[in-house]
Motif scaffolding. Structure first.
Motif, short mmCIF file in Angstrom:
data_model
loop_
_atom_site.label_atom_id
_atom_site.label_comp_id
_atom_site.label_asym_id
_atom_site.label_seq_id
_atom_site.Cartn_x
_atom_site.Cartn_y
_atom_site.Cartn_z
N ASP A 9 37.78 32.75 29.83
CA ASP A 9 37.46 33.46 31.28
C ASP A 9 39.06 32.88 31.93
O ASP A 9 39.46 33.39 32.75
N GLY A 10 39.97 32.16 31.68
CA GLY A 10 40.70 32.03 32.38
C GLY A 10 41.31 31.39 33.77
O GLY A 10 39.90 31.08 34.29
N VAL A 11 41.94 30.06 33.12
CA VAL A 11 42.64 29.29 34.99
C VAL A 11 43.84 29.22 35.44
O VAL A 11 44.61 29.67 34.18
N VAL A 12 43.84 29.94 36.56
CA VAL A 12 45.10 29.46 36.86
C VAL A 12 46.30 28.38 36.81
O VAL A 12 45.52 27.67 37.15
N ASP A 13 46.99 28.74 36.53
CA ASP A 13 47.70 27.26 36.42
C ASP A 13 49.02 27.67 37.07
O ASP A 13 49.86 25.87 36.92
N LEU A 78 45.07 27.17 42.86
CA LEU A 78 45.98 27.02 41.67
C LEU A 78 45.01 25.81 40.44
O LEU A 78 43.89 24.86 41.74
N GLY A 79 44.60 25.86 39.39
CA GLY A 79 43.46 25.63 38.74
C GLY A 79 41.95 25.82 38.73
O GLY A 79 40.49 25.88 38.11
N LEU A 80 42.52 27.52 39.44
CA LEU A 80 40.43 27.82 39.63
C LEU A 80 40.10 28.62 38.49
O LEU A 80 41.73 28.93 37.84
N PRO A 81 38.82 28.32 38.35
CA PRO A 81 38.73 29.49 36.64
C PRO A 81 39.13 31.08 37.83
O PRO A 81 37.81 31.08 38.62
N LEU A 82 39.45 31.96 36.87
CA LEU A 82 39.17 33.36 37.08
C LEU A 82 37.75 34.37 37.53
O LEU A 82 38.10 34.44 38.36
N GLN A 83 36.45 33.14 37.23
CA GLN A 83 35.90 34.16 37.44
C GLN A 83 35.08 33.49 38.72
O GLN A 83 33.77 33.90 39.24
N TRP A 85 36.68 33.70 41.53
CA TRP A 85 37.66 34.23 42.21
C TRP A 85 36.63 35.07 43.63
O TRP A 85 37.69 34.85 44.79
N ASP A 86 35.53 35.99 43.01
CA ASP A 86 35.34 36.17 43.93
C ASP A 86 34.37 35.66 45.63
O ASP A 86 34.10 35.63 46.27
N ARG A 87 33.68 34.23 44.88
CA ARG A 87 33.16 33.40 45.87
C ARG A 87 34.23 32.50 46.36
O ARG A 87 33.54 32.33 47.98
N THR A 88 35.63 32.41 45.68
CA THR A 88 36.41 31.86 46.20
C THR A 88 36.88 32.44 48.14
O THR A 88 37.50 32.05 48.64
N TRP A 89 36.69 33.83 47.55
CA TRP A 89 37.68 35.09 48.37
C TRP A 89 36.79 34.36 49.53
O TRP A 89 37.27 34.33 51.31
N TYR A 90 35.75 34.48 49.14
CA TYR A 90 34.71 34.20 50.69
C TYR A 90 35.11 32.93 51.31
O TYR A 90 35.24 32.04 52.60
N ALA A 91 34.38 31.84 50.86
CA ALA A 91 35.13 30.14 50.99
C ALA A 91 36.73 29.97 51.37
O ALA A 91 36.74 29.33 52.46
N LEU A 92 37.42 31.27 51.09
CA LEU A 92 38.95 31.45 52.11
C LEU A 92 38.81 31.84 53.85
O LEU A 92 39.47 31.60 54.51
N ILE A 113 44.55 40.79 45.49
CA ILE A 113 45.18 42.27 44.20
C ILE A 113 46.07 41.37 43.28
O ILE A 113 45.82 41.45 41.97
N ALA A 114 46.59 39.97 43.24
CA ALA A 114 47.63 39.20 41.80
C ALA A 114 46.25 39.30 41.77
O ALA A 114 46.11 39.31 40.37
N VAL A 115 45.09 38.13 41.76
CA VAL A 115 43.92 37.94 40.97
C VAL A 115 43.20 39.79 39.73
O VAL A 115 42.95 39.47 39.15
N TRP A 116 43.07 40.90 41.09
CA TRP A 116 42.33 41.12 40.01
C TRP A 116 42.93 41.96 38.62
O TRP A 116 43.30 42.77 37.96
N ASP A 117 44.71 42.08 39.57
CA ASP A 117 46.04 42.43 38.98
C ASP A 117 45.87 41.73 37.32
O ASP A 117 46.19 42.05 36.08
N LEU A 118 45.80 40.20 37.34
CA LEU A 118 45.43 39.10 36.50
C LEU A 118 44.37 39.77 35.35
O LEU A 118 43.97 39.41 34.43
N ARG A 119 43.50 40.09 36.17
CA ARG A 119 41.97 40.65 35.17
C ARG A 119 42.18 41.48 34.13
O ARG A 119 41.77 41.52 33.37
#
Length: 372
Positions: A9-13, A78-83, A85-92, A113-119
């Motif tokens: 699923d990918g992790v942000v490095d 940083l270190g966030l699994p891309l899967q 992100w959707d709940r992290t959006w609300y956490a931020l 936008i960067a995360v959706w582009d990456l997905r």
């Protein structure tokens, strides 16, 4: 082409934030802006795939967005699994709620936008297909050849040049000249382009209710397709009054931040919602605004930035027109070229925006990098 690996699923490095400050030269559009500050976010996954997002300000202030990204968003991503992100959006959003919707939401928009582009890059598909394409191309209206500083003859010339290039709609600006003068300028363009070309009119929130009521009636007689931002966006009740009068359909949204900003306008105050993804919450919030519009039978046409918004318009259930305005052209290596008044999203994976790295470097004033 980078294609998502099965079972990974990918992790942000790596996260990079760049602040760009570029003069615009002559004032652009109806805002009169002569300065563009762009905050670009590049997110790289552990498989090497990367996505790019951005936000901006017309004038100073984006330094605050860059600082917030460095202090809050970069550590969160940083270190966030891309899967996740959707709940992290609300956490931020919750973490920055006491800052208000402005700077905080702009920062989240750029990351989103960067995360959706990456997905989409990792999936090997254009962004509009990842989001669920409702159409293969979208109609475009010409918006960059009409300013308050132009003479009536120049306005007519600009509109006719769009028509000659195949556009079927143009936008004009009002709100600086006396109302009767503005209406006469619109009437001159209508006479020149004929009744088959749609004309949109944008006041950039410059009118009061009495003036908007008078002008709305006159613009209705000229067959104007919509009356955009006639009043300050905070004046919801005034929009309701104007919408109930003899005015063209009202368009609002370029100054509204987040889903909550649009909600008061869906019950009679506007017919067209105009979200700006890099300001209002990114791709994620744009999709929620589209759903709100669909639920109330409204249209969505985004503000500015056609190279990004072409994907969101093509994927939006309520999507209609795309605004063609040259805000980022000096920072892009490739721009959209409408054909016959329509444009299709790039078929490259992701949003497919091509940046002019040399131009970005020339105007970069600040860079921050975080690596896992």
């Amino acid at each position: 082409m980078t294609v998502r690996q099965a079972g990974h699923d990918g992790v942000v490095d790596r996260v990079e934030v760049t602040l760009v400050d570029m003069p615009l030269g002559a004032a652009r559009g109806g805002s009169g802006a002569t300065q563009l500050q762009l905050v670009r976010v590049k997110v790289t996954a552990d498989d090497g795939a990367a996505g790019v997002g951005f936000t901006y300000s017309l004038g100073p202030g984006a330094e605050a967005v860059a600082a917030l990204l460095e202090a809050v968003h970069m550590p969160a991503v940083l270190g966030l699994p891309l899967q996740d992100w959707d709940r992290t959006w609300y956490a931020l959003r919750d973490r920055t709620s006491r800052l208000g919707a402005g700077v905080a939401l702009l920062a989240t928009s750029a990351v989103d936008i960067a995360v959706w582009d990456l997905r989409a890059v990792r999936a090997g598909v254009p962004l509009f297909r990842l989001l669920g394409a409702h159409r293969e191309d979208v109609p475009v209206y010409g918006s960059g050849r009409a300013t308050h500083g132009m003479s009536t003859a120049e306005l007519v010339e600009g509109a006719l040049s769009y028509v000659a290039e195949g556009y079927r709609a143009v936008k004009l600006r009002v709100g600086v000249h006396p109302p009767a003068v503005d209406v006469a300028r619109v009437a001159a363009v209508r006479a020149a382009v004929g009744d088959e070309i749609a004309i949109m009119v944008d006041a950039n929130e410059r009118l009061d209710l009495a003036t908007a009521l008078w002008m709305g009636s006159a613009l209705t007689e000229l067959g104007v397709a919509w009356f955009e931002e006639p009043l300050p966006s905070a004046h919801v009740r005034a929009h309701l009054t104007l919408a109930a009068a003899a005015a063209p359909p009202l368009a609002v949204g370029e100054h509204l931040l987040g889903l909550g900003g649009f909600t008061p306008f869906v019950s009679g105050g506007a017919a067209i919602l105009m979200p700006d993804a890099p300001l209002t919450g990114g791709v994620s919030e744009f999709r929620r605004i589209d759903a709100l519009a669909e639920a109330h039978g409204l249209a969505v046409t985004p503000h500015f930035l056609p190279e990004l918004h072409v994907h969101l318009t093509a994927a939006a259930r309520s999507g209609t027109w795309l605004e063609h305005f040259p805000l980022l052209d000096d920072l892009l290596g490739e721009v959209l070229t409408p054909v016959g008044g329509r444009v299709a999203p790039p078929q490259r994976p992701g949003h497919g925006m091509v940046w002019d790295e040399a131009a970005l470097d020339r105007f970069t004033v600040r860079t921050a990098l975080a690596v896992r």
